[in-house]
Design a protein around this motif. Sequence first.
Motif, PDB file in Angstrom:
ATOM      1  N   GLY A 144      44.781  52.825  50.473  1.00 36.23           N
ATOM      2  CA  GLY A 144      44.483  54.224  50.733  1.00 36.23           C
ATOM      3  C   GLY A 144      44.863  55.187  49.636  1.00 36.23           C
ATOM      4  N   VAL A 145      45.409  54.688  48.524  1.00 37.15           N
ATOM      5  CA  VAL A 145      45.846  55.564  47.432  1.00 37.15           C
ATOM      6  C   VAL A 145      44.949  55.357  46.217  1.00 37.15           C
ATOM      7  N   ILE A 146      44.374  56.449  45.719  1.00 34.92           N
ATOM      8  CA  ILE A 146      43.568  56.406  44.496  1.00 34.92           C
ATOM      9  C   ILE A 146      44.515  56.450  43.304  1.00 34.92           C
ATOM     10  N   GLN A 147      44.493  55.429  42.479  1.00 36.08           N
ATOM     11  CA  GLN A 147      45.429  55.347  41.366  1.00 36.08           C
ATOM     12  C   GLN A 147      44.736  55.675  40.045  1.00 36.08           C
ATOM     13  N   TRP A 151      56.863  56.874  46.595  1.00 36.60           N
ATOM     14  CA  TRP A 151      56.457  58.145  47.190  1.00 36.60           C
ATOM     15  C   TRP A 151      54.993  58.090  47.635  1.00 36.60           C
ATOM     16  N   SER A 152      54.175  57.362  46.906  1.00 38.85           N
ATOM     17  CA  SER A 152      52.778  57.196  47.332  1.00 38.85           C
ATOM     18  C   SER A 152      52.718  56.409  48.642  1.00 38.85           C
ATOM     19  N   GLN A 153      53.623  55.439  48.808  1.00 33.92           N
ATOM     20  CA  GLN A 153      53.682  54.695  50.066  1.00 33.92           C
ATOM     21  C   GLN A 153      54.004  55.623  51.234  1.00 33.92           C
ATOM     22  N   VAL A 154      54.970  56.532  51.024  1.00 30.10           N
ATOM     23  CA  VAL A 154      55.334  57.482  52.079  1.00 30.10           C
ATOM     24  C   VAL A 154      54.158  58.397  52.410  1.00 30.10           C
ATOM     25  N   LEU A 155      53.484  58.894  51.372  1.00 30.80           N
ATOM     26  CA  LEU A 155      52.302  59.734  51.606  1.00 30.80           C
ATOM     27  C   LEU A 155      51.258  58.983  52.410  1.00 30.80           C
ATOM     28  N   SER A 156      50.995  57.732  52.010  1.00 26.81           N
ATOM     29  CA  SER A 156      49.994  56.926  52.702  1.00 26.81           C
ATOM     30  C   SER A 156      50.348  56.742  54.169  1.00 26.81           C
ATOM     31  N   LYS A 157      51.611  56.426  54.431  1.00 23.89           N
ATOM     32  CA  LYS A 157      52.037  56.181  55.811  1.00 23.89           C
ATOM     33  C   LYS A 157      51.962  57.438  56.666  1.00 23.89           C
ATOM     34  N   ARG A 158      52.481  58.544  56.141  1.00 22.64           N
ATOM     35  CA  ARG A 158      52.596  59.749  56.965  1.00 22.64           C
ATOM     36  C   ARG A 158      51.298  60.549  57.069  1.00 22.64           C
TER      37      ARG A 158
END
Length: 342
Positions: free
Chosen positions: A85-88, A55-62
């Motif tokens: 692009g995702v802060i973990q 889901w983080s991948q989808v957020l990053s892409k969109r």
Amino acid sequence: MGKTSRDKRDIYYRLAKEYKWRARSAFKLMQIDDEFHILKGVTKAVDLCAAPGSWSQVLSKRLYEVDENAKIVAIDLQPMAPIPGVIQMQGDITSEETANRVIEHFSGEKADIVICDGAPDVTGIHSLDEFMQAELILAAFNITSHVLKNDGTFLAKVFRSRNSSLLYAQLKKFFKHVYLAKPRSSRQSSCEAFVLCKNYDPPAGFVPTMKRTQLDVTDPAELSADVIDGFVTCGDLSGWDSEQSYSLDIETSYPKGSEKDASNQYEFKDVVQPPTEPAYKEALAMKKMGIFSKLEHDLEKAHKLAVAKEGAERQEKSQEEKGNIGLDDKLVEGIESIVLDN
């Protein structure tokens, strides 16, 4: 079963590997977004229980396609492989410290959307699984109440049951619109669905806290199921069917219907990102060492020995009842040796 068997019977599992998604659940979020446009205008997003990160991948892409300054925070107790692009954050969603760290990443502002695809390790006892999932949703809501801005969106996985209307009624107290969505990539045979809550509007005087153990409903009339704005199945009949098995030589594209070329032939692919630190890691190591096989063999041998002794004792008792001498000890030893040798 061969390595390709799951690719045949789970088209979304196969497509996830083809298009580099970490899990098939990526399609669930994309289909919900296509139906409700929940990511439109979002610049700050939080992904709870994020591992392995689809889901983080989808957020990053969109999100980054529209606004390169968007911020995404992913939280999970388990470590997660990096996503651009995702802060973990490796942390506990039931901790107020975690909520404060999220707001710090957003420079003191609150999130536009909070999503949660988390689920407990199911036991197979449906009522228990429903209860644990409801508790997880409550934990997700508690941290959401700290980090979500007014008019924001909350999306979470639920297990549907006869008592689900209570949960929807409770959420309706905090959001103006509550929908129940079933993405096409979610199997129809599964009780899984997603509760989508839009336009966050908490009651006057509401104070966020991590210690809340239930979402209070004061008016019994609010417990009716009609508080849900609608049950929506996301996807259309031209898409892939999550319940159907497909041959390996079909076109592997999403959405279905694009042109096929010679390079688009079936090729087995491993999962994009295996778990980094799974809870069952020790069990996997023991399995590779053959410990489980030895335990199984020892248990089987012990069972055979117990059955043999029980049979010998019954025979001895029978002979004693007939007035005969007890079973010869050598015969018992002979039975034990035969069992142990096998």
